[in-house]
Structures are given as C-alpha cells and as structure tokens.
Design an enzyme around this catalytic site. Structure first.
Site, PDB file in Angstrom:
ATOM      1  N   LYS A   1       3.209  13.110 -25.301  1.00 52.32           N
ATOM      2  CA  LYS A   1       4.092  12.587 -26.347  1.00 52.32           C
ATOM      3  C   LYS A   1       4.549  13.673 -27.323  1.00 52.32           C
ATOM      4  O   LYS A   1       5.576  13.551 -27.972  1.00 52.32           O
ATOM      5  CB  LYS A   1       3.382  11.476 -27.124  1.00 52.32           C
ATOM      6  CG  LYS A   1       2.236  11.968 -27.995  1.00 52.32           C
ATOM      7  CD  LYS A   1       1.613  10.869 -28.794  1.00 52.32           C
ATOM      8  CE  LYS A   1       0.690  10.058 -27.921  1.00 52.32           C
ATOM      9  NZ  LYS A   1      -0.278   9.248 -28.653  1.00 52.32           N
TER      10      LYS A   1
ATOM     11  N   HIS B   1      -9.902  10.555 -32.239  1.00 51.13           N
ATOM     12  CA  HIS B   1      -8.827  11.444 -32.699  1.00 51.13           C
ATOM     13  C   HIS B   1      -8.952  11.525 -34.209  1.00 51.13           C
ATOM     14  O   HIS B   1      -8.890  10.496 -34.882  1.00 51.13           O
ATOM     15  CB  HIS B   1      -7.460  10.877 -32.296  1.00 51.13           C
ATOM     16  CG  HIS B   1      -6.348  11.883 -32.427  1.00 51.13           C
ATOM     17  ND1 HIS B   1      -6.037  12.492 -33.613  1.00 51.13           N
ATOM     18  CD2 HIS B   1      -5.496  12.397 -31.512  1.00 51.13           C
ATOM     19  CE1 HIS B   1      -5.033  13.338 -33.422  1.00 51.13           C
ATOM     20  NE2 HIS B   1      -4.690  13.301 -32.150  1.00 51.13           N
TER      21      HIS B   1
ATOM     22  N   GLU C   1      -7.494  16.448 -26.051  1.00 49.19           N
ATOM     23  CA  GLU C   1      -6.094  16.108 -25.744  1.00 49.19           C
ATOM     24  C   GLU C   1      -5.227  16.764 -26.795  1.00 49.19           C
ATOM     25  O   GLU C   1      -5.007  16.196 -27.865  1.00 49.19           O
ATOM     26  CB  GLU C   1      -5.862  14.611 -25.866  1.00 49.19           C
ATOM     27  CG  GLU C   1      -6.652  13.727 -24.983  1.00 49.19           C
ATOM     28  CD  GLU C   1      -6.566  12.302 -25.524  1.00 49.19           C
ATOM     29  OE1 GLU C   1      -5.480  11.841 -25.897  1.00 49.19           O
ATOM     30  OE2 GLU C   1      -7.611  11.662 -25.592  1.00 49.19           O
TER      31      GLU C   1
END
Ligand code: PLP
Length: 460
Positions: free
Chosen positions: A70, A198, A275
């Site tokens: 993204k 995250h 990530e």
C-alpha cells in the site's frame, strides 16, 4: 538474479552522473513538449531502495523483511524488492493480484488487513495465499467459512498514542481479548500461528517496539497453552524513511534486537518478520511539479512597507498536484514539503513570502506556506525530495489527480550489488560501519522552505 527486474526497467546512471542530471533533462524535455499539458513526474532512484535493504539486513539480521504494498505499488519498486527476495504484505485483492502478476509466489505473500471482504478472502484461498491476520471474532468466522486452510496471525493493539499516524485506533485486539479469540479459533479448528502488531507511523519512541514484543510474548504463551503452534512474530511497519526523522532506524533496530534477545532468543524457533513501507521508499523518490498559475496578494498591514517602499505582498503559486494527491503527507503526517528550485537562483535575488496551493477548489489544498522564494514564473519547476511513501498509487484513492509518470534510475554500482546480492559495506566498512551509498547521488540545491531541511537520499 531471480529475473523480476531487468536493465530495460530503469535508466542506468553511470559514474560521474546523478539522478539529478536525469531530472534536469526530463524537466527540460517536459517544458519543451508541445502538448500543452505539463504534468508532474517522479524520478525514482532504485539504488536507494537497494541500499536501504542492505542496511536493514545489517541492522536487523534476525528479521525477514516484507514490503507493505500500500505504501507505493509502482512496478519498479515491486520488482526491485522482489529481486532482493522480500515478501509482500497486501491489504486487498488488487495488491495481491499486482504482486502475483510480477511472478511473486503465494508463499511470499501475507494478507494483513484484519478487516477483509469475503470475496477477497476467497481470492486468497483460491490463489494459495494462506497467511492472514485477524483481530476480532467476526473476522475469524469469515475466514473459517471461506478459507479453512488459512493460517492466522493475531494482530494486537499497541500503545501508539505518540505516533503521528495511529493504527491501533482502528486495528488490533486488546491483550484482554486475546485469550478469548485464541480459544474461539481453537474451537473452530482454525490454526493461529503467530502475532503481529504495528506501532503506527512516525513513532518518536523506539521503546514502543520493545513493549509490543513483550506483549506478543504473552500472547505466544496463551496460544501455546491452548495448543496453537505459535511460530511467527510480525513486527509490522512504522520504521522511519528519511534521515531527518526524529528517531534513526539504527536506534530502533538496536532496541528491537535487545527485546528479541530477551523475549524471543535466537534458536527459539520463531520466524520474525516485519512489514516495512516508508522505510524502503521515502527517500528514493523525487517529484518535479510545475507552476501552473500565480498571483500577488497585497498584505493588509498598515504602516508596514517592503525595503523598496512598496506595500508588503505575498505570492500565491498554483500547482497541478495538491494535498488530495501526492502531497497527502501534509494532511496525514504533518509534513512541510520542502521544495528546491530546478533553476539555480542567485543569492542577490530578493525573496518573497510565498505559498503553494494544489488544484482542488477548496481552501484546504495548501501544500506549503511561509516559504521565502525568489520571483518564480508559470512553467518553472519545483523539486521535492523524499516523496516515495503514500504518494504513488494513493492519489486516485484520495480523489487526487491522474497517476504521475515515474522514471526509474539506478547507479551501475547498485545494479552490480543487486546482481551479486553483495553488501558493499562488508568489503569495505566505512568509519561509522554503515552501508556505502549505492544511490545515484546529487548535491542539495537551494532549499527554500523555512521549515525543517531534509538531507537528500544520496548523501545520507
Ligand atoms: N503493515 C500494515 C498492516 C500497515 O497498515 C502499514 C501501513 O499503514 C504498514 C505495514 C506499513 O507502515 P509504514 O509505511 O509505516 O512502514
């Protein structure tokens, strides 16, 4: 070489030249084009991405990097990262399709959106993508029904209250709810194989990673107790993308390494992933945007005069890109985009209070204010560094203008390093022990923003 990227995908920048030379050539060509439309365009230094990867391997040797698509889904970025062996973290079907189209195998893709559409879960099932994340019961039930052979990663909330862009307001199970979710998964015969988190983007405190790793350990213990075979820890993203960021990547890496040694020591059999989005691409992209209109506005300040006796004024410049397109970092990350001038200005030229505005017909589309610029003209180019994250691909989602052209470049040295997957710093450590620059560098030109000044990727 795995064959994802070839020399025809980018401009090879030979020694003695830089991507800045390429950008100059392209702006000249664009200005002379007879089509009438002078659109903004990017130059992407893929060597800077290669360099980031080698630094990552050096600083976090126990962590396997995945790339968060993204953040920037442009083909050059996906191909170079696939060539470097990264896996890909996808938030939806479009992203999974994109990376599969360039040949990335399903085993290297994780579907990390904790809130998924059923058709997209079915797409993952059909295309062999087995690692999915979840953070609530309803999501679990959807996956049990549509993708029973999936392996689930439980996404936990973090304390991201200090991060610029918070994700735990939207995603992540609270520690209190984890046992219940793990029990529920067990009852549904759904395998839970790990934990992800995250910490949000722009987090000023590396300890947030250490706290989340400690929390993940607790959830690992709960899962193991309930009979799940827990073996994946996913550290998420949030790693800084440019040199001027509040916390340095190396500092974060050192906190993470210590926390891993404590909670997930070497040999514990846990596969550790991250990530990363902005870390890989922010500094690699530079955009050139031309001025499409300008006007002078007299400032209503009685008694105040310019040095030459005239009334004080400010100059308003209009660009064909704004905060709903490639400059969305103004809205989301509280960033003052820092323009440099394509044409060098002399130090004697007077500077004027100036502002930059995007094309939307509203008063919010302000790209930058409080700049002191020489007198510029319609058709002049402004150049913005550090423009790789959440710019390409997000414009259309946010109602911005059409996609901008991207020209990819790479220095021969970076290409050779990539082909040999060879870390130059291993051969010749520099004084600080950091990786040697692989990007095709340029010197900083006139930096005009009165806000923070960023260092270009090339001289990092
Ligand atoms: N992983 C997930 C699940 C995300 O939602 C995001 C960004 O929103 C990322 C990774 C990448 O974050 P960053 O660009 O801050 O590294």
């Amino acid at each position: 070489m795995a064959g994802y990227l070839s020399e025809s995908d980018f401009v090879m920048v030979e020694e003695g030249f830089s991507t800045r030379d390429l950008l100059e050539e392209l702006t000249l060509g664009a200005s002379q084009a007879t089509t009438g439309k002078v659109a903004a365009f990017f130059v992407a230094d893929l060597g800077a991405v290669v360099r980031k990867h080698f630094c990552f391997l050096k600083c976090l040797p126990r962590v396997r990097p995945f790339y968060a698509v993204k953040c920037n889904s442009s083909p050059g970025v996906l191909k170079v990262l696939a060539e470097l062996g990264l896996g890909f973290s996808c938030a939806n079907k479009a992203e999974m399709e994109l990376v599969q189209r360039i040949g990335v195998p399903a085993s290297k893709i994780i579907y990390t959106n904790p809130c998924k559409q059923i058709v997209q879960i079915k797409y993952a099932a059909k295309h062999g993508i087995r690692l999915l994340s979840f953070d609530n019961e309803m999501e679990l039930a959807k996956v049990v029904k549509s993708h029973p052979s999936a392996k689930m990663v439980l996404s936990i909330a973090t304390d991201d209250s200090h991060s610029l862009s918070r994700l735990s307001l939207k995603f992540g199970a609270s520690l209190k709810s984890c046992r219940h979710l793990l029990e529920n998964a067990k009852r549904s015969h759904m395998e839970v194989v790990g934990v992800s988190f995250h910490i949000g983007s722009g987090c000023p405190d590396p300890q947030a990673y250490a706290q989340s790793i400690a929390d993940a350990r607790l959830v690992f213990e709960m899962g193991t107790e309930l009979g799940h075979r827990m073996h994946i820890l996913d550290l998420g993203g949030g790693f800084p993308g440019m040199e001027g960021d509040k916390v340095r990547f190396e500092e974060i890496a050192s906190v993470i390494n210590s926390a891993l040694d404590l909670y997930f020591p070497e040999g514990c059999g846990v596969d550790i992933l991250a990530e990363l989005g902005r870390y890989y691409v922010t500094s690699a992209f530079t955009v050139a945007v031309s001025i499409v209109a300008k006007k002078e506005v007299l400032l209503d300040q009685p008694g105040r005069e310019e040095e030459n006796g005239s009334a004080p004024k400010t100059i308003v410049y209009h660009l064909d890109e704004g905060v709903y397109g490639i400059f969305n970092s103004v809205l989301f990350d509280d960033i003052c985009p820092t323009p440099t001038l394509q044409k060098k200005s002399s130090t004697e030229q007077p500077l004027y209070s100036s502002s930059l505005w995007g094309p939307a017909a509203d008063g919010c589309d302000c790209v930058a204010e409080g700049l002191w610029l020489p007198q510029l003209h319609v058709g002049d180019w402004l150049v913005f560094d550090n423009m790789g994250a959440y710019t390409v691909g997000t414009g259309s989602l946010l109602g911005g203008t059409q996609a901008c052209r991207i020209t990819y470049a790479m220095s021969r040295m970076a290409w050779e390093a990539l082909r040999g997957q060879l870390l130059p710093a291993e051969q010749d450590e520099d004084a600080e022990g950091v990786c040697k620059p692989l990007s095709c560098g340029w010197e900083i030109t006139d930096t005009l923003c009165v806000g923070p000044v960023f260092t270009p990727a090339s001289i990092m």
